[in-house]
Design a protein around this motif. Structure first.
Motif, mmCIF file in Angstrom:
data_model
loop_
_atom_site.group_PDB
_atom_site.id
_atom_site.type_symbol
_atom_site.label_atom_id
_atom_site.label_comp_id
_atom_site.label_asym_id
_atom_site.label_seq_id
_atom_site.Cartn_x
_atom_site.Cartn_y
_atom_site.Cartn_z
ATOM 1 N N VAL A 136 0.851 -1.201 0.000
ATOM 2 C CA VAL A 136 0.000 0.000 0.000
ATOM 3 C C VAL A 136 0.885 1.249 0.000
ATOM 4 O O VAL A 136 0.611 2.221 -0.711
ATOM 5 N N HIS A 137 1.948 1.216 0.760
ATOM 6 C CA HIS A 137 2.896 2.335 0.802
ATOM 7 C C HIS A 137 3.504 2.557 -0.586
ATOM 8 O O HIS A 137 3.698 3.697 -1.021
ATOM 9 N N HIS A 195 2.055 2.185 -3.303
ATOM 10 C CA HIS A 195 1.033 2.876 -4.100
ATOM 11 C C HIS A 195 1.057 4.385 -3.825
ATOM 12 O O HIS A 195 0.289 5.131 -4.428
ATOM 13 N N LEU A 204 0.383 5.727 -0.804
ATOM 14 C CA LEU A 204 -0.596 6.070 0.228
ATOM 15 C C LEU A 204 0.042 6.032 1.615
ATOM 16 O O LEU A 204 0.896 5.196 1.891
ATOM 17 N N ARG A 205 -0.410 6.930 2.465
ATOM 18 C CA ARG A 205 0.062 6.982 3.850
ATOM 19 C C ARG A 205 -1.128 6.731 4.773
ATOM 20 O O ARG A 205 -2.258 7.075 4.451
ATOM 21 N N TYR A 206 -0.843 6.180 5.938
ATOM 22 C CA TYR A 206 -1.895 5.704 6.825
ATOM 23 C C TYR A 206 -1.366 5.635 8.245
ATOM 24 O O TYR A 206 -0.164 5.731 8.498
ATOM 25 N N PHE A 251 -7.005 5.176 7.291
ATOM 26 C CA PHE A 251 -6.879 6.302 6.374
ATOM 27 C C PHE A 251 -7.935 7.310 6.821
ATOM 28 O O PHE A 251 -9.077 7.269 6.371
ATOM 29 N N ALA A 255 -9.981 9.789 4.350
ATOM 30 C CA ALA A 255 -10.865 9.031 3.455
ATOM 31 C C ALA A 255 -11.873 8.195 4.234
ATOM 32 O O ALA A 255 -12.793 7.625 3.645
ATOM 33 N N ALA A 315 -5.904 0.401 -2.006
ATOM 34 C CA ALA A 315 -5.508 1.606 -2.738
ATOM 35 C C ALA A 315 -6.666 2.145 -3.571
ATOM 36 O O ALA A 315 -6.951 3.353 -3.546
ATOM 37 N N VAL A 338 -9.342 3.732 -1.217
ATOM 38 C CA VAL A 338 -8.914 5.005 -0.631
ATOM 39 C C VAL A 338 -8.918 6.097 -1.693
ATOM 40 O O VAL A 338 -9.444 7.202 -1.473
ATOM 41 N N ILE A 339 -8.379 5.805 -2.868
ATOM 42 C CA ILE A 339 -8.327 6.798 -3.948
ATOM 43 C C ILE A 339 -9.745 7.191 -4.371
ATOM 44 O O ILE A 339 -10.041 8.369 -4.559
ATOM 45 N N ARG A 384 -11.225 9.442 -1.715
ATOM 46 C CA ARG A 384 -10.593 10.762 -1.739
ATOM 47 C C ARG A 384 -11.120 11.579 -2.913
ATOM 48 O O ARG A 384 -11.378 12.760 -2.797
#
Length: 151
Positions: free
Chosen positions: A42-43, A45, A47-49, A67, A70, A140, A143-144, A147
């Protein structure tokens, strides 16, 4: 309760022997290998969490990945502890205790899902045996999408 080498279980202990107690204490509640693999992907990709965080401040339960903007909470459930329909096998030692414990875990999982959904969160649950790449891709994408929808 004591065993053949003179080990005595602490008062109220569930451990049937010193070896069983050591084994059970070694089980991780966070940073398991499946979690780490999925987090790494995931990182990648971008994305941070938050790791092992409470999605809702008043709820004493943590998600494996959160997240916050989101409103996506990710849980990577262990097959034994969360009663996987494909892999859970009831224990032969003290089956009543452990089966009841797993049943309570499953009930708590459903309650957590319900509370988070009510609060507007997307809950993603994966079994530890699921391919990490597929889990990371779904996380991913979710979340995207959220967002984009909210932003």
């Amino acid at each position: 309760m004591s065993d053949e080498i003179g080990w005595t279980a602490p008062e109220g202990s569930w451990a049937s022997s010193a070896a069983r107690r050591r084994n059970m204490q070694a089980i991780r509640s966070r940073d398991t290998k499946p979690e780490q693999r999925i987090r790494r992907l995931v990182h990648a990709h971008g994305l941070r969490y938050r790791v092992a965080a409470r999605p809702l401040p008043g709820l004493r339960r943590t998600a494996d990945m959160v997240f916050r903007p989101a409103k996506v909470a990710v849980f990577i459930d262990g097959c034994y502890w969360h009663g996987c329909p494909d892999h859970y096998v009831a224990p032969r030692t003290n089956p009543g205790y452990w089966s009841e414990k797993v049943a309570k875990n499953v009930a708590r999982d459903r309650d957590t899902d319900h509370r988070l959904i009510e609060a507007g969160w997307l809950v993603l649950r994966f079994w530890e045996h699921e391919p990490a790449e597929l889990c990371a891709d779904k996380i991913a994408a979710s979340v995207i999408q959220r967002r984009f929808r909210d932003g």
